[in-house]
Design a protein around this motif. Sequence first.
Motif, PDB file in Angstrom:
ATOM      1  N   GLU A  85      32.686 -14.942 -22.939  1.00 30.45           N
ATOM      2  CA  GLU A  85      33.110 -15.583 -24.187  1.00 30.45           C
ATOM      3  C   GLU A  85      34.103 -14.759 -24.993  1.00 30.45           C
ATOM      4  O   GLU A  85      34.771 -15.302 -25.872  1.00 30.45           O
ATOM      5  CB  GLU A  85      31.882 -15.901 -25.047  1.00 30.45           C
ATOM      6  N   ASN A  86      34.183 -13.451 -24.735  1.00 31.19           N
ATOM      7  CA  ASN A  86      35.049 -12.606 -25.551  1.00 31.19           C
ATOM      8  C   ASN A  86      35.625 -11.457 -24.720  1.00 31.19           C
ATOM      9  O   ASN A  86      35.480 -10.287 -25.086  1.00 31.19           O
ATOM     10  CB  ASN A  86      34.275 -12.075 -26.765  1.00 31.19           C
ATOM     11  N   LEU A  87      36.251 -11.785 -23.623  1.00 30.62           N
ATOM     12  CA  LEU A  87      36.805 -10.764 -22.735  1.00 30.62           C
ATOM     13  C   LEU A  87      37.797  -9.874 -23.471  1.00 30.62           C
ATOM     14  O   LEU A  87      37.786  -8.654 -23.298  1.00 30.62           O
ATOM     15  CB  LEU A  87      37.463 -11.423 -21.520  1.00 30.62           C
ATOM     16  N   GLU A  88      38.615 -10.451 -24.305  1.00 27.92           N
ATOM     17  CA  GLU A  88      39.605  -9.666 -25.052  1.00 27.92           C
ATOM     18  C   GLU A  88      38.925  -8.623 -25.947  1.00 27.92           C
ATOM     19  O   GLU A  88      39.361  -7.480 -26.028  1.00 27.92           O
ATOM     20  CB  GLU A  88      40.482 -10.591 -25.898  1.00 27.92           C
ATOM     21  N   GLY A  89      37.841  -9.013 -26.598  1.00 30.68           N
ATOM     22  CA  GLY A  89      37.105  -8.082 -27.450  1.00 30.68           C
ATOM     23  C   GLY A  89      36.443  -6.973 -26.645  1.00 30.68           C
ATOM     24  O   GLY A  89      36.436  -5.813 -27.068  1.00 30.68           O
ATOM     25  N   VAL A  90      35.894  -7.312 -25.479  1.00 29.74           N
ATOM     26  CA  VAL A  90      35.282  -6.315 -24.609  1.00 29.74           C
ATOM     27  C   VAL A  90      36.328  -5.305 -24.157  1.00 29.74           C
ATOM     28  O   VAL A  90      36.123  -4.088 -24.243  1.00 29.74           O
ATOM     29  CB  VAL A  90      34.602  -6.996 -23.390  1.00 29.74           C
ATOM     30  N   VAL A  91      37.469  -5.802 -23.705  1.00 28.64           N
ATOM     31  CA  VAL A  91      38.541  -4.915 -23.243  1.00 28.64           C
ATOM     32  C   VAL A  91      39.049  -4.045 -24.386  1.00 28.64           C
ATOM     33  O   VAL A  91      39.299  -2.856 -24.212  1.00 28.64           O
ATOM     34  CB  VAL A  91      39.680  -5.721 -22.578  1.00 28.64           C
ATOM     35  N   SER A  92      39.171  -4.607 -25.569  1.00 31.46           N
ATOM     36  CA  SER A  92      39.615  -3.844 -26.731  1.00 31.46           C
ATOM     37  C   SER A  92      38.637  -2.702 -27.034  1.00 31.46           C
ATOM     38  O   SER A  92      39.045  -1.577 -27.319  1.00 31.46           O
ATOM     39  CB  SER A  92      39.743  -4.764 -27.939  1.00 31.46           C
TER      40      SER A  92
END
Length: 115
Positions: A85-92
């Motif tokens: 649901e939040n791949l961008e947040g995890v990567v960040s």
Amino acid sequence: MRNNATKPEQMLWQQLRQKKLGHKFSRQMPIGPYFADFLCRERKLIIELDGDSHDHTVSYDARRDAYCASQGYQILRFSNRDVMENLEGVVSHIKTTLAQAHPRPLPPAGGEQVE
């Protein structure tokens, strides 16, 4: 295990592989008697993904985390849902951690003291 990766593991691996974050990551790497989902040896960073069965392995995960921490590793833990649901947040979050992580310095050659 590498051939049976879950969808969240596949998604995160696409972000970590080939030094896309500036550091080499490997999948399913041994650390003593345990395995790390994703490992950056250079920064001593382990990334673990917790699926639905994680509730049944809490004590095992605690032992593994304690062992890895005793070896100088930092562990980031994300749920499969976080990745989906939040791949961008995890990567960040991983990028921020990598920028702040410093491997332990090696002792001086010959054992001399640094002042």
